[in-house]
Design a protein around this motif. Structure first.
Motif, PDB file in Angstrom:
ATOM      1  N   ILE A  41       0.847  -1.191   0.000  1.00 16.42           N
ATOM      2  CA  ILE A  41       0.000   0.000   0.000  1.00 16.42           C
ATOM      3  C   ILE A  41       0.883   1.241   0.000  1.00 16.42           C
ATOM      4  N   LEU A  42       0.488   2.256  -0.764  1.00 15.64           N
ATOM      5  CA  LEU A  42       1.240   3.500  -0.825  1.00 15.64           C
ATOM      6  C   LEU A  42       0.877   4.389   0.357  1.00 15.64           C
ATOM      7  N   ILE A  43       1.833   5.177   0.808  1.00 17.45           N
ATOM      8  CA  ILE A  43       1.596   6.048   1.959  1.00 17.45           C
ATOM      9  C   ILE A  43       0.432   6.999   1.684  1.00 17.45           C
ATOM     10  N   GLY A  44       0.381   7.556   0.469  1.00 14.66           N
ATOM     11  CA  GLY A  44      -0.705   8.467   0.136  1.00 14.66           C
ATOM     12  C   GLY A  44      -2.059   7.801   0.210  1.00 14.66           C
ATOM     13  N   ASP A  45      -2.146   6.568  -0.289  1.00 17.45           N
ATOM     14  CA  ASP A  45      -3.420   5.835  -0.234  1.00 17.45           C
ATOM     15  C   ASP A  45      -3.799   5.517   1.206  1.00 17.45           C
ATOM     16  N   LEU A  46      -2.798   5.126   2.010  1.00 18.95           N
ATOM     17  CA  LEU A  46      -3.070   4.800   3.413  1.00 18.95           C
ATOM     18  C   LEU A  46      -3.507   6.038   4.181  1.00 18.95           C
ATOM     19  N   ALA A  47      -2.866   7.178   3.910  1.00 15.63           N
ATOM     20  CA  ALA A  47      -3.250   8.433   4.571  1.00 15.63           C
ATOM     21  C   ALA A  47      -4.685   8.803   4.228  1.00 15.63           C
ATOM     22  N   ALA A  48      -5.052   8.645   2.953  1.00 16.41           N
ATOM     23  CA  ALA A  48      -6.424   8.956   2.535  1.00 16.41           C
ATOM     24  C   ALA A  48      -7.421   8.007   3.193  1.00 16.41           C
ATOM     25  N   GLU A  49      -7.057   6.729   3.283  1.00 18.98           N
ATOM     26  CA  GLU A  49      -7.941   5.735   3.884  1.00 18.98           C
ATOM     27  C   GLU A  49      -8.176   6.022   5.361  1.00 18.98           C
ATOM     28  N   LEU A  50      -7.132   6.491   6.047  1.00 20.06           N
ATOM     29  CA  LEU A  50      -7.233   6.776   7.480  1.00 20.06           C
ATOM     30  C   LEU A  50      -7.706   8.192   7.783  1.00 20.06           C
ATOM     31  N   GLY A  51      -7.808   9.018   6.729  1.00 18.28           N
ATOM     32  CA  GLY A  51      -8.233  10.401   6.935  1.00 18.28           C
ATOM     33  C   GLY A  51      -7.201  11.223   7.669  1.00 18.28           C
ATOM     34  N   MET A  52      -5.917  10.993   7.350  1.00 16.02           N
ATOM     35  CA  MET A  52      -4.820  11.687   8.025  1.00 16.02           C
ATOM     36  C   MET A  52      -3.871  12.252   6.983  1.00 16.02           C
ATOM     37  N   SER A  53      -2.979  13.134   7.427  1.00 15.56           N
ATOM     38  CA  SER A  53      -1.944  13.639   6.530  1.00 15.56           C
ATOM     39  C   SER A  53      -0.843  12.594   6.394  1.00 15.56           C
ATOM     40  N   ARG A  54       0.032  12.771   5.410  1.00 13.53           N
ATOM     41  CA  ARG A  54       1.065  11.785   5.132  1.00 13.53           C
ATOM     42  C   ARG A  54       2.137  11.712   6.225  1.00 13.53           C
ATOM     43  N   THR A  55       2.447  12.844   6.869  1.00 12.92           N
ATOM     44  CA  THR A  55       3.565  12.867   7.816  1.00 12.92           C
ATOM     45  C   THR A  55       3.378  11.918   9.003  1.00 12.92           C
ATOM     46  N   PRO A  56       2.251  11.983   9.732  1.00 14.12           N
ATOM     47  CA  PRO A  56       2.105  11.037  10.849  1.00 14.12           C
ATOM     48  C   PRO A  56       2.001   9.591  10.381  1.00 14.12           C
ATOM     49  N   VAL A  57       1.447   9.384   9.181  1.00 13.03           N
ATOM     50  CA  VAL A  57       1.366   8.021   8.652  1.00 13.03           C
ATOM     51  C   VAL A  57       2.768   7.493   8.361  1.00 13.03           C
ATOM     52  N   ARG A  58       3.611   8.332   7.761  1.00 14.54           N
ATOM     53  CA  ARG A  58       4.983   7.922   7.468  1.00 14.54           C
ATOM     54  C   ARG A  58       5.739   7.626   8.759  1.00 14.54           C
ATOM     55  N   ASP A  59       5.552   8.475   9.776  1.00 11.90           N
ATOM     56  CA  ASP A  59       6.216   8.251  11.061  1.00 11.90           C
ATOM     57  C   ASP A  59       5.774   6.914  11.687  1.00 11.90           C
ATOM     58  N   ALA A  60       4.477   6.626  11.576  1.00  8.68           N
ATOM     59  CA  ALA A  60       3.955   5.370  12.125  1.00  8.68           C
ATOM     60  C   ALA A  60       4.534   4.169  11.386  1.00  8.68           C
TER      61      ALA A  60
END
Length: 205
Positions: free
Chosen positions: A15-34
């Motif tokens: 899964i791409l970070i951008g797709d995961l961020a959109a799925e979770l309703g979050m920005s890319r930065t905290p998703v990347r950190d996680a």
């Protein structure tokens, strides 16, 4: 982490970070950190394409992880029993065990698994050694996938409930040796059962 450990994202799932961020309703930065943290935990592999891949289970990983958890939790059981906690302090363990027993009367294996994990996590929290607790909790994060995969392929865990009841009794008695021996036997039996199921049904890569 929960989506990975409960197999919502199966092994090798990309899964791409951008797709995961959109799925979770979050920005890319905290998703990347996680995701960086999850990679350190050994659950995923980050890719050069700004995405991630869920790492597969292997039989060797499961055997090694269960060996580690057996060592860690056996010591945890000794420490908890030796401390001599009051009934009020042991209440989270008693409550979790009551939920385990109620879940099998339905039966509801998902509720049982959640209650069983609560029992172990609360036991770990009582051990008083933060280094052991950190390692034990990290190991639990790694084995959750195997537990959820095998849960419906083994008999109802009635014996596990009985062993947890014996362990809680040892804590109440302050009997560290009995707590160690009871929990060691339970961990070995449970580990061998889950690894055998993974092998038989080819559930690990």
């Amino acid at each position: 982490k929960r989506r990975i450990t409960e197999n919502f994202y199966p092994p090798n799932h990309p899964i791409l970070i951008g797709d995961l961020a959109a799925e979770l309703g979050m920005s890319r930065t905290p998703v990347r950190d996680a995701l960086i943290a999850l990679e350190k935990d050994g659950l995923i592999e980050l890719s050069a394409r700004q995405g991630m891949r869920v790492l597969p289970l292997t039989i060797r990983d499961m055997e090694d992880l269960y060996d580690a958890l057996t060592c860690l939790e056996t010591r945890v059981a000794e420490l908890v029993a030796a401390h001599g906690f009051s009934e009020a302090e042991l209440r989270p363990l008693a409550d979790a065990l009551s939920r385990m027993e109620a879940a099998l009367r339905v039966p509801d294996l998902d509720q049982w698994a959640d209650a069983d994990e609560d029992f172990h996590r609360n036991m770990i929290a009582l051990c008083g050694n933060r280094h052991i607790a950190r390692l034990a909790n990290a190991t639990w994060d790694r084995i959750r996938r195997a537990r959820y995969l095998s849960l419906r392929l083994v008999p109802l865990p009635v014996r596990s409930n009985e062993e947890h009841r014996k362990l809680l009794d040892a804590f109440r008695e302050g009997n560290a040796e009995r707590a160690r021996s009871v929990h060691y036997a339970q961990r070995i039996r449970s580990s061998e059962k889950i690894v055998e199921v993974l092998k038989r049904f080819h559930l690990a890569e």
